[in-house]
Design a protein around this motif. Structure first.
Motif, short mmCIF file in Angstrom:
data_model
loop_
_atom_site.label_atom_id
_atom_site.label_comp_id
_atom_site.label_asym_id
_atom_site.label_seq_id
_atom_site.Cartn_x
_atom_site.Cartn_y
_atom_site.Cartn_z
N LEU A 193 0.87 -1.14 0.05
CA LEU A 193 0.16 -0.02 0.01
C LEU A 193 0.71 1.34 -0.09
O LEU A 193 0.53 2.16 -0.66
N VAL A 194 1.94 1.38 0.82
CA VAL A 194 2.91 2.54 0.89
C VAL A 194 3.96 2.44 -0.05
O VAL A 194 4.45 3.45 -0.40
N ARG A 195 4.21 1.31 -0.63
CA ARG A 195 5.42 1.45 -1.56
C ARG A 195 4.80 1.98 -3.08
O ARG A 195 5.72 2.38 -3.72
N GLY A 196 3.52 1.46 -3.38
CA GLY A 196 3.34 2.13 -4.47
C GLY A 196 3.45 1.54 -5.64
O GLY A 196 4.14 0.46 -5.49
N ILE A 237 -7.53 12.96 -3.03
CA ILE A 237 -7.35 13.13 -1.54
C ILE A 237 -6.23 12.46 -0.94
O ILE A 237 -5.45 13.03 0.02
N LEU A 238 -5.90 11.07 -1.64
CA LEU A 238 -4.68 10.36 -0.85
C LEU A 238 -3.51 11.05 -1.37
O LEU A 238 -2.45 11.08 -0.61
N GLU A 239 -3.29 11.60 -2.59
CA GLU A 239 -2.29 12.28 -2.99
C GLU A 239 -1.78 13.48 -2.35
O GLU A 239 -0.91 13.80 -2.00
N LYS A 240 -3.02 14.20 -1.91
CA LYS A 240 -3.10 15.54 -1.31
C LYS A 240 -2.65 15.56 0.29
O LYS A 240 -1.85 16.08 0.91
N PHE A 241 -3.16 14.26 0.93
CA PHE A 241 -2.81 13.72 2.37
C PHE A 241 -2.15 12.39 2.41
O PHE A 241 -2.75 11.39 2.85
N PRO A 242 -1.00 12.28 1.68
CA PRO A 242 -0.39 10.96 1.82
C PRO A 242 -0.05 10.22 3.37
O PRO A 242 -0.12 9.12 3.13
N LEU A 243 -0.20 11.23 4.31
CA LEU A 243 -0.25 10.44 5.58
C LEU A 243 -1.37 9.53 5.88
O LEU A 243 -1.04 8.80 6.63
N LEU A 244 -2.65 9.79 5.30
CA LEU A 244 -3.68 8.84 5.43
C LEU A 244 -3.22 7.61 5.00
O LEU A 244 -3.64 6.79 5.43
N VAL A 245 -2.34 7.51 3.62
CA VAL A 245 -2.11 6.27 3.28
C VAL A 245 -1.21 5.38 4.43
O VAL A 245 -1.15 4.21 4.60
N TRP A 246 -0.09 6.25 4.81
CA TRP A 246 0.91 5.56 5.54
C TRP A 246 0.07 5.32 7.05
O TRP A 246 0.48 4.11 7.64
N ALA A 247 -1.07 5.93 7.52
CA ALA A 247 -1.56 5.65 8.79
C ALA A 247 -2.35 4.58 8.66
O ALA A 247 -2.50 3.71 9.45
N GLY A 248 -3.07 4.06 7.15
CA GLY A 248 -3.79 2.99 7.14
C GLY A 248 -2.75 1.93 6.89
O GLY A 248 -3.34 0.77 7.35
N ALA A 249 -1.57 1.95 6.26
CA ALA A 249 -0.89 0.86 6.35
C ALA A 249 -0.32 0.33 7.74
O ALA A 249 -0.06 -0.64 7.94
N ALA A 250 0.09 1.60 8.50
CA ALA A 250 0.38 1.24 10.00
C ALA A 250 -0.70 0.49 10.53
O ALA A 250 -0.29 -0.45 11.47
N LEU A 251 -1.91 1.04 10.33
CA LEU A 251 -2.96 0.20 10.92
C LEU A 251 -3.21 -1.15 10.56
O LEU A 251 -3.19 -2.17 11.54
N LEU A 252 -2.78 -1.52 9.29
CA LEU A 252 -2.85 -2.72 8.72
C LEU A 252 -1.96 -3.75 9.61
O LEU A 252 -1.89 -4.87 9.79
N GLY A 253 -0.83 -2.93 9.54
CA GLY A 253 0.48 -3.66 10.34
C GLY A 253 0.24 -4.00 11.71
O GLY A 253 0.64 -5.19 12.16
#
Length: 224
Positions: free
Chosen positions: A87-90, A157-173
């Motif tokens: 998810l965060v690797r892109g 939205i995800l491009e403007k706030f990339p922290l949301l993607v990282w937070a989502g990935a951390a939640l999955l971890g």
């Protein structure tokens, strides 16, 4: 089904993860319906999205049942770690979907494509729900209107706030780490039990995902 602050948070987690992992699916929906007349296009997007969510609910039932088999929950946790890192690797996947002039053909294309692309969504959602049927049904249903708006808005939205993607990935971890140590088969082999272990495994999973994802993302940027 009892609603509480904790339960509501879990529902929002299911919806959030589904949105984060549904960018490709939204692209397929938009491409399959792009040649339909305006009114049919709206119905195609609505019906296709609803059918996709319904299929995910069915798949989630199946995955939840499979996770009860010894060691498969731990394997599912490892798979979830991989999904989180991805998810965060892109990536630069290019989905080529034929545009249809028939509403039925467009909806059918969406359903088939979603079945092939939704495995990561189903595993992640089943892990968050932890066997709670209503939790993933309500969470998925809540995410329908957000997916229907289309890939462009979600991506923006995800491009403007990339922290949301990282937070989502951390939640999955976090969920993956807890999922692994909850496998009863591992406890039968001598793995300790207790809240401290679950908390430590969750933190380790979140940190591992963010660390590996950051390294791979940096490597991708260097190669690019």
């Amino acid at each position: 089904m009892e609603f509480s602050a904790t339960y509501l948070l879990s529902i929002l987690q299911v919806a959030w993860i589904n949105i984060l992992l549904s960018g490709d699916n939204a692209v397929v929906i938009a491409m399959a319906c792009r040649s339909l007349p305006p009114l049919q296009r709206k119905w195609g997007i609505l019906l296709g999205s609803g059918l996709a969510i319904g299929l995910r609910i069915i798949f989630a039932f199946m995955v939840t049942w499979l996770l009860a088999i010894p060691y498969l929950q731990a394997i599912g946790g490892l798979l979830l770690l991989w999904i989180a890192v991805s998810l965060v690797r892109g990536g630069n996947d290019d989905h080529k979907v034929k545009a249809h002039t028939s509403l039925g053909m467009a909806v059918g294309t969406i359903a088939v494509a979603d079945m092939a692309m939704s495995f990561d969504n189903v595993v992640a959602i089943a892990a968050v729900a932890s066997g709670d049927t209503w939790l993933f049904i309500v969470g998925l249903a809540l995410s329908i209107p957000l997916i229907v708006v289309g890939a462009t808005l979600i991506s923006t939205i995800l491009e403007k706030f990339p922290l949301l993607v990282w937070a989502g990935a951390a939640l999955l971890g976090w969920i993956a780490g807890e999922m692994i140590v909850k496998d009863d088969a591992l406890h039968d082999l001598g793995l300790p039990t207790g809240e401290a272990l679950h908390y430590a495994a969750s933190v380790a999973g979140a940190v591992l995902v963010v660390a590996i994802g950051w390294l791979l993302a940096r490597q991708n940027r260097q190669l690019a």
